[in-house]
Structure formats: C-alpha cells, structure tokens
Design a protein around this motif. Structure first.
Motif, PDB file in Angstrom:
ATOM      1  N   PRO A 172       0.566  -1.263   0.227  1.00 55.53           N
ATOM      2  CA  PRO A 172      -0.245  -0.149  -0.035  1.00 55.53           C
ATOM      3  C   PRO A 172       0.614   1.221  -0.085  1.00 55.53           C
ATOM      4  O   PRO A 172       0.291   2.331   0.320  1.00 55.53           O
ATOM      5  CB  PRO A 172      -0.984  -0.414   1.402  1.00 55.53           C
ATOM      6  N   SER A 173       1.902   1.117  -0.123  1.00 52.98           N
ATOM      7  CA  SER A 173       3.089   2.346   0.091  1.00 52.98           C
ATOM      8  C   SER A 173       2.909   3.058  -1.357  1.00 52.98           C
ATOM      9  O   SER A 173       2.959   2.793  -2.556  1.00 52.98           O
ATOM     10  CB  SER A 173       4.521   2.202  -0.207  1.00 52.98           C
ATOM     11  N   PRO A 174       2.389   4.577  -1.198  1.00 55.54           N
ATOM     12  CA  PRO A 174       2.109   5.581  -2.109  1.00 55.54           C
ATOM     13  C   PRO A 174       3.579   5.739  -2.302  1.00 55.54           C
ATOM     14  O   PRO A 174       4.197   6.771  -3.970  1.00 55.54           O
ATOM     15  CB  PRO A 174       1.216   6.658  -1.771  1.00 55.54           C
ATOM     16  N   LEU A 175       5.143   5.972  -1.399  1.00 54.65           N
ATOM     17  CA  LEU A 175       6.247   5.858  -2.046  1.00 54.65           C
ATOM     18  C   LEU A 175       6.734   5.138  -3.329  1.00 54.65           C
ATOM     19  O   LEU A 175       8.170   5.097  -2.934  1.00 54.65           O
ATOM     20  CB  LEU A 175       6.783   6.761  -0.995  1.00 54.65           C
ATOM     21  N   GLY A 176       5.891   4.576  -3.849  1.00 54.29           N
ATOM     22  CA  GLY A 176       6.688   3.394  -4.308  1.00 54.29           C
ATOM     23  C   GLY A 176       6.427   2.238  -4.610  1.00 54.29           C
ATOM     24  O   GLY A 176       7.673   1.196  -4.858  1.00 54.29           O
TER      25      GLY A 176
END
Lengths: 485, 166
Positions: A389-393
C-alpha cells in the motif's frame, strides 16, 4: 527524545501527508522531489543543531537489494514480454480454464504464486508476472462484466508479492527479524505464508465488497488476443522461468537472485533473438526513484533521531495511558502500515530493537513467554506487506500505473487486508513454536485447511459456487506447496 | 509543468542517481565489491557469539567509512577500556544504554566495572571479532565477510581483552 528528532519527524510526516493529500500537487513537485527536499531539510536542521552530518549513516539506511531486484525483474519482464512468454502463459492458463478447474483455479494459483515461491524481494516476481495478472484480471472482469475484478486480481497478486519477502528463506525480510531477534532461521516463515494467504483474500474481498465502487480505472481492455501461432521459444521462455524459480526456492543456491534473473534474461534474449531495446519496455522508473527517495529520507531521519523519538513516544503512551504495553504492542505491529515505506526493510531495521523490547515487556506483564516471537513475526509481516500500500513507490504503484488508477486508490484495501491477515500469522506462531523448523503433521494439515478455505473464499469472491472444484483444488495446491517448499 | 519546476524535479532525480552511484563507488573503493550483493537479511546476525551484527561490516564498506556504528551486544569489557577504545561507544551499564563517556561522567560508574557493549564502531567490532567464520557460514549467499573484517582490523587493530556470555 531530542528537539531535532521531534522536528525532523514532524517535518517528514507533514511533507508526506502534504504530498499524499495533494496539498503539494504532483504537477508542481513529484513525490520523489518532496521526499528528497524533506531529507535535505532534515539534514540542514541537523547541521544547524551542531554536529556534522554523519553521511555514512545516511548511506547505510539504503538497501540496494530491492532496487537491483526491481531492475532485474523489470529487465526479465521485458524479455519475457518481447519473447511472447506471457502469450504462452496466457495460452496455458486458457487451457486450464477450459478444464473443470476453471478460472478460480488459475486465480488462486496466480495471486498466491509469489508467496509459494517466496523471493527475497516481492518485486522480483511482481514485475515479470504482472502482465499475466492483468491478462487474467481482464478476462475474469469481461466474463462477469465487473471491472473491479481486474483490480481484485491485480492488487490481490501485488499485496501477496509485496508481503512475500517476509517468508523468503533466501534473504527475505523474515530472516532480518529472525536474525535481529536471534530466532532460528525459518521460524516465522510458514506462519507468515499463511498470514499472506489471508491478507490476499481479505484485500480481494474488500475491493469486491466496498472499494470497487470507487474504482476509477482508465486502462482500456486489452486488444483481442493475437491469432498468430505462439512460437515454441515463447513456451520455452516461460517454462524456463518457472523451472528456474522452482530450483532456486528448492535448493537456494548461493548466487544473488539478480544474477540469476539477468542470466535468464540473456538466455531468453538468445532463444527468442531479442535486442537490448526489447528489454527496456519493461522498465518503470517511478517505483525505482521513489524507493531510492524513501531510503534517503529514512537515512536523514535516522541521523536526526526521528525513529528514536517515535520509539520514545510509544513507550510514553504505553506507560502513561490505558493502552499499556499490550495495547501499544498492537500499535507497534501495525506502525509500518501508518508509515508505509516503499520497502519494509527501512522501518524494520530501525524499529525491531523497539519491537523486541515491547515483546519482552508484554511477556513480563502477561506471562506469555512467546510474546516476543509473536510480536516480532507480526511486525515483520506487517512491515514486509506495507510496501504494497505504500504510495512512496511501493509495489502497489506498479499496478496503479498499469491500470491507470489515480490517487493511490489501492492503498486502503491493501492496508486493511494486511490489518485483517496479520493476526492469523500471529495465532499460528505459538502453534508452530520457535524451535528449529521441522516437519509437523498437525501444522501441515492446518496449512492445507487454510489453503482450502482461501480457495472457497476465492470461489465466492469471483462469482463461482463456494464448493467449485477449481478454487478448492487451487487452495489445496497452494497450501501443499507451502508445506513442501 | 513550468520550466523551473521541470528543472527542480530533474535535479532531484539527478540527486537520486548520484546517491546510488556514491554507494557503488564506496563499495568499489573499499575493494569489497561483493557488498553490493548483500540482501541485508541479517541471517548472519544470530550466528555471532559476540552479538556482533556482521551486516554492519557490509554497511561500513557501502558507506566507505569504518567508523559506522554497528550492533555488538555481547562483548564484555571494563568500562575504562571501553572509554579508552571509543568514549562514544554505547554500552549497557546499570541497566541503561549509554555512551562509555556518559557512564563514567554522568552515571559515575566505577571505571573497573565490567560492562557489555551495545553499539560500537565497525573497525572496533572487527577488532573484537574471533574470526570463527560463523557469519560466513550463515550467510545465504556465502559472502566473504571475513575479508572485510580482516581489512577493517588491518586499519586499526584493537587490543581488547574481551569476554562473552556463552
């Protein structure tokens, strides 16, 4: 708890939230730029507060392995794509779906494939198998006239891939936890595999039951399948890929997985007579650059004492609120989901000493001697899965990019799926014990039962009868393979 | 996107690439290019009888700095000796994790007291190391960790009579 650490942590969280909520639009500053600027600001603060920046510490926060794994995975994906390997795989899947096993069998097998053949980084399998997940997703969505089913397959597969580095015995995140906690190698592997099966099915269920309604997917349905015959080299390439995976997981050769992937790429290039340009079609820079930016900002936070502040705050909450150590332990387990980094290793390395300390306190308070193992195993799984779920890549970004979904839509169902699946792994740790892994028939039967249950649930989620033989057979096969491998 | 913003975002991307290149350059400069393959899985960690985290040696090579602090949680030595080796070494003394300097000056612990190390510089950890090779055997890739340890020892041998809990 230092002033510098507190300011740095606040700065990082503010920058992150501002980027994710769109307060800093991507058209102005990309997420990567926001992270690098936040890291530079933290480092400048460090200089202002006196001591020189320990650059070595910034470098040591970086783990090259997920970066090189992603590149190798992308290269191999490009080679397989150009060689027609995915068409060959699609044709094999089509043959399976024409048998009584049907689509549920193929879906259960594909979405859980990364966990069965657990690699040290989920991206190794996520990149090359993504086209297959898309193919299967679009097919099942077309049959049921429900676009959300594409997202169910894709993000079920990706959250599974993201978490799959937890049980990997060839250098996965689970080994990091076992190493730092000084538990025998492989202690958490099987419970975590079962937890991942639960996470996967929970994520698919959440998309089906709730999040699918808000899905805004701009990807068009793929064009009709090419009617030209698939060359033998395409089948050869795909079968080679699967065969090498089985060998790698079964014998664990002391060769970096990246080397194996690059060698396989060269073989596929040779067999299918591909050029270097063909390989580049698989490369996506965004997850790679976000991953590096995530490491830089984590390194900067480390030097400023940001993670120490986080730990101190948690201890303070445990000692001065009704949550106590047990309540805060639950918070600690899911902390990687609140601060979802592009690679679980970032937060794991920083927080595992704290997790072990909390585990020790919980064991003292509750008299439950296995508390540190349960807590550590859950934290490791939560950490590993958080790259989904990480939006940072995170690995989920690959799916959002391919399906052309905006606003990090997949983060919530994946995070909630992890939230629901991790407790299963926690429950299985006491059953498995922390002795050196040996074959346990009761545990093996439990794994088969969980596999069959996952199969039944997948049948229901994809519109088949609960007792459809395909889903159940797929679930049993997945459970059986996790026992054997 | 405006031209200025394109320039700014491109600069940030260049920073990312340079950062990666710096790590690769450090690994090559340390003459231990194999550290680039390390999975950082810490499978080696539980094998060390001295509680040293051998992955810290890899970090030292990747950072090009033998002064990187790494875990070494089971090395026993006198507080005075710890302070002489490195006053900023983190030790466990009186149930607290403090620097050797703070243990002497702030906690007023006797210099003759035996303390257990917690975090030490990579070069000092290499000095404590028995070179038994357990870390190499535990490594899933069989990386030659002893080579880096020997290199770090060569730079600054540590004369420390240490003990450990079995």
């Amino acid at each position: 708890m230092t002033v510098l650490g507190s300011i740095s942590l606040l700065l990082f969280l503010s920058a992150l939230i501002a980027a994710l909520r769109g307060w800093i639009p991507q058209r102005v500053l990309t997420l990567q730029s926001v992270l690098v600027l936040a890291a530079l600001a933290v480092l400048m603060l460090r200089v202002l507060f006196g001591p020189p920046v320990p650059w070595a510490q910034v470098f040591t926060a970086t783990s090259l392995h997920p970066i090189t794994s992603t590149i190798a995975g992308f290269l191999f994906a490009g080679a397989l794509q150009a060689a027609g390997g995915f068409q060959a795989a699609g044709s094999l899947v089509a043959r399976v779906t024409n048998t009584p096993l049907g689509l549920p069998f193929a879906i259960v097998l594909l979405v859980n494939f990364p966990t069965v053949f657990a690699m040290p980084c989920g991206r190794i399998l996520a990149a090359p198998l993504m086209p297959l997940a898309l193919m299967l997703g679009f097919e099942v969505a077309r049959l049921h006239r429900d676009k959300a089913m594409t997202a169910m397959v894709v993000f079920g597969f990706l959250v599974n891939a993201g978490a799959s580095c937890a049980p990997s015995l060839i250098g996965g995140l689970g080994l990091l936890g076992e190493g730092m906690g000084r538990f025998p190698m492989g202690t958490f592997s099987k419970p975590n595999q079962m937890g991942i099966l639960a996470i996967t099915v929970a994520t698919m269920a959440l998309i089906r039951l709730h999040y699918g309604r808000s899905l805004n997917m701009r990807a068009e349905d793929p064009p009709a399948a090419d009617s030209r015959p698939i060359p033998e080299s395409a089948y050869l390439s795909f079968i080679l890929f699967i065969a090498v995976l089985i060998v790698v997981v079964a014998i664990r050769p002391p060769i970096p997985i990246q080397t194996i992937l690059v060698l396989m790429t060269v073989v596929v290039m040779f067999v299918a007579r591909l050029s270097f340009r063909d390989l580049l079609s698989g490369i996506m820079l965004h997850p790679l650059s976000a991953l590096v930016a995530g490491y830089i900002v984590a390194g900067a936070l480390l030097t400023a004492g940001g993670f120490e502040v986080l730990q101190a705050v948690l201890v303070m909450i445990a000692e001065h609120t009704v949550l106590g150590y047990i309540g805060v332990s639950v918070l600690v387990v899911f902390l990687p989901l609140f601060l979802a980094m592009p690679c679980g290793r970032i937060i794991s390395v920083s927080l595992i000493p704290g997790v072990l300390m909390f585990g020790g306190r919980v064991a003292e308070v509750s008299g439950f001697a296995l508390a540190p193992a349960v807590l550590l195993s859950s934290f490791v799984l939560s950490s590993a899965a958080s790259c989904g779920p990480s939006p940072l890549g995170g690995v989920g970004n690959i799916g959002e990019g391919r399906l052309r979904i905006r606003g990090f839509w997949s983060s919530r169902p994946q995070a909630l799926g992890i939230f629901l699946g991790v407790p299963l792994a926690a429950l299985l740790v006491p059953l498995r014990g922390v002795e050196p892994p040996a074959f346990d028939p009761v545990f093996a039967l439990t794994m088969l039962a969980i596999g069959a249950t996952v199969g039944v649930l997948t049948n229901i989620l994809f519109g088949s009868r609960p007792w459809h033989v395909g889903g159940i057979a797929g679930g049993l096969l997945v459970g059986g393979l996790t026992v054997v491998l | 996107m405006k031209r200025t913003l394109i320039k700014l975002n491109t600069t940030m991307m260049v920073v990312l690439v340079l950062f990666l290149l710096a790590i690769v350059a450090n690994a090559l400069a340390s003459r231990q290019p194999w550290v680039l393959f390390c999975y950082k899985c810490k499978a080696c960690n539980s094998s060390c009888i001295l509680g040293i985290d051998p992955q810290g040696f890899v970090d030292a090579a990747l950072a090009g700095d033998p002064h990187v602090y790494i875990y070494a949680t089971n090395v026993k030595l006198q507080l005075s000796k710890a302070a002489a080796i490195d006053p900023d070494m983190i030790v466990t003394a009186a149930g607290k994790k403090v620097s050797a300097r703070a243990a002497l000056d702030e906690l007023h612990i006797s210099p003759a007291t035996e303390v257990v190390t917690y975090q030490v510089q990579a070069r000092h950890a290499a000095g404590f190391c028995f070179r038994c090779g357990a870390c190499e055997r535990a490594c899933v890739l069989g990386l030659p960790l002893l080579r880096e340890i020997s290199q770090l020892r060569g730079k600054e041998p540590v004369d420390a009579s240490v003990s450990h809990d079995q």
